[in-house]
Design a protein around this motif. Structure first.
Motif, PDB file in Angstrom:
ATOM      1  N   ALA A  75      52.563 -43.386 -89.102  1.00 38.51           N
ATOM      2  CA  ALA A  75      51.379 -42.605 -89.460  1.00 38.51           C
ATOM      3  C   ALA A  75      50.735 -42.001 -88.214  1.00 38.51           C
ATOM      4  O   ALA A  75      50.280 -40.846 -88.232  1.00 38.51           O
ATOM      5  N   HIS A  76      50.722 -42.759 -87.137  1.00 41.31           N
ATOM      6  CA  HIS A  76      50.156 -42.245 -85.883  1.00 41.31           C
ATOM      7  C   HIS A  76      50.977 -41.061 -85.367  1.00 41.31           C
ATOM      8  O   HIS A  76      50.411 -40.042 -84.933  1.00 41.31           O
ATOM      9  N   ALA A  77      52.305 -41.183 -85.425  1.00 38.64           N
ATOM     10  CA  ALA A  77      53.174 -40.093 -84.978  1.00 38.64           C
ATOM     11  C   ALA A  77      52.965 -38.844 -85.840  1.00 38.64           C
ATOM     12  O   ALA A  77      52.936 -37.715 -85.331  1.00 38.64           O
ATOM     13  N   GLU A  78      52.818 -39.029 -87.149  1.00 35.16           N
ATOM     14  CA  GLU A  78      52.579 -37.901 -88.048  1.00 35.16           C
ATOM     15  C   GLU A  78      51.283 -37.185 -87.697  1.00 35.16           C
ATOM     16  O   GLU A  78      51.230 -35.943 -87.667  1.00 35.16           O
ATOM     17  N   PRO A 106      44.799 -36.781 -93.836  1.00 38.96           N
ATOM     18  CA  PRO A 106      45.626 -37.583 -92.925  1.00 38.96           C
ATOM     19  C   PRO A 106      45.720 -39.029 -93.372  1.00 38.96           C
ATOM     20  O   PRO A 106      44.739 -39.594 -93.876  1.00 38.96           O
ATOM     21  N   PRO A 107      46.875 -39.640 -93.196  1.00 38.11           N
ATOM     22  CA  PRO A 107      47.030 -41.045 -93.617  1.00 38.11           C
ATOM     23  C   PRO A 107      46.330 -41.982 -92.637  1.00 38.11           C
ATOM     24  O   PRO A 107      46.130 -41.629 -91.462  1.00 38.11           O
ATOM     25  N   PRO A 108      45.920 -43.169 -93.091  1.00 36.29           N
ATOM     26  CA  PRO A 108      45.374 -44.161 -92.158  1.00 36.29           C
ATOM     27  C   PRO A 108      46.410 -44.491 -91.093  1.00 36.29           C
ATOM     28  O   PRO A 108      47.574 -44.751 -91.410  1.00 36.29           O
ATOM     29  N   ALA A 109      45.989 -44.466 -89.837  1.00 32.08           N
ATOM     30  CA  ALA A 109      46.927 -44.694 -88.742  1.00 32.08           C
ATOM     31  C   ALA A 109      46.826 -46.101 -88.166  1.00 32.08           C
ATOM     32  O   ALA A 109      47.585 -46.449 -87.256  1.00 32.08           O
ATOM     33  N   ILE A 110      45.932 -46.875 -88.666  1.00 31.19           N
ATOM     34  CA  ILE A 110      45.826 -48.273 -88.229  1.00 31.19           C
ATOM     35  C   ILE A 110      45.611 -49.171 -89.438  1.00 31.19           C
ATOM     36  O   ILE A 110      45.193 -48.700 -90.505  1.00 31.19           O
TER      37      ILE A 110
END
Length: 211
Positions: A75-78, A106-110
């Protein structure tokens, strides 16, 4: 002329108060934490077995807490690819849960692993930790002297168990012990405007800590 009765009573009352001996008061030592909150929280996280980044103490929803989180690499990379870093504007994030925006935010990245509240009194600790127990692990760290009271046994532990909050106590030397373990499993929590905003704030803190 005789003095009015009301004045005489007032004078006598003043004299009584003036001559009355003050009763001695018993000094109660203030409860203090044996170490800084961040240090105690880090030790509690290790004792609880939580895995993730232990962030510095911050204020969330008006409460001072220490958050443990893990970065979600995909998700962070996206989000990096689309140039979408953390969004901490609460009004903006509130729109992300609108049905018409499903699949377009945006998706949750954490993932928030857990939240720790360090406090001198169990009521303060639970007031800070309980709101976060709805979405994951939560714990309080209290001075061990608090655990020696009847109030702790009859009120603190039952309430912590009811709300699913772990209780960790800190000894005078700074070492910690687990008094009550929270639930091992949590039901999936529905994403709300508040939970998404908290996720974004923590996401920002995780990136700041890593840099």
């Amino acid at each position: 002329m005789s003095r009015p009765a009301g004045n005489t009573a007032a004078g006598n009352t003043a004299a009584v108060h003036k001559n009355a001996n003050a009763l001695p008061t018993r000094a109660v030592p203030a409860i203090e934490l044996p170490a800084p909150a961040d240090q105690l929280a880090a030790q509690a996280v290790e004792r609880l077995g939580w895995k993730g980044v232990v962030l510095p103490q911050l204020t969330l929803l008006g409460r001072k807490v220490v958050v443990v989180a893990e970065l979600l690499p995909d998700a962070h990379a996206e989000r990096l690819c689309f140039g979408c870093g953390p969004v901490v504007d609460r009004t903006t994030v509130a729109t992300w849960v609108w049905p018409e925006l499903a699949g377009r935010v945006p998706p949750p990245a954490i993932r928030i692993v857990g939240v720790v509240a360090v406090a001198k009194h169990w009521r303060t600790g639970l007031a800070s930790a309980v709101p976060f127990a709805l979405h994951g692990d939560a714990a309080v760290v209290l001075p061990s002297s608090v655990a020696l009271t009847d109030d702790y046994l009859t009120n603190c532990l039952p309430r912590a168990r009811r709300y699913g909050v772990s209780v960790v106590t800190a000894d005078p030397d700074g070492s910690v012990s687990l008094d009550l373990a929270g639930p091992q499993e949590h039901l999936p929590a529905e994403q709300t405007a508040v939970s998404r905003w908290v996720n974004e704030v923590v996401y920002e803190q995780v990136l700041a800590t890593a840099s």
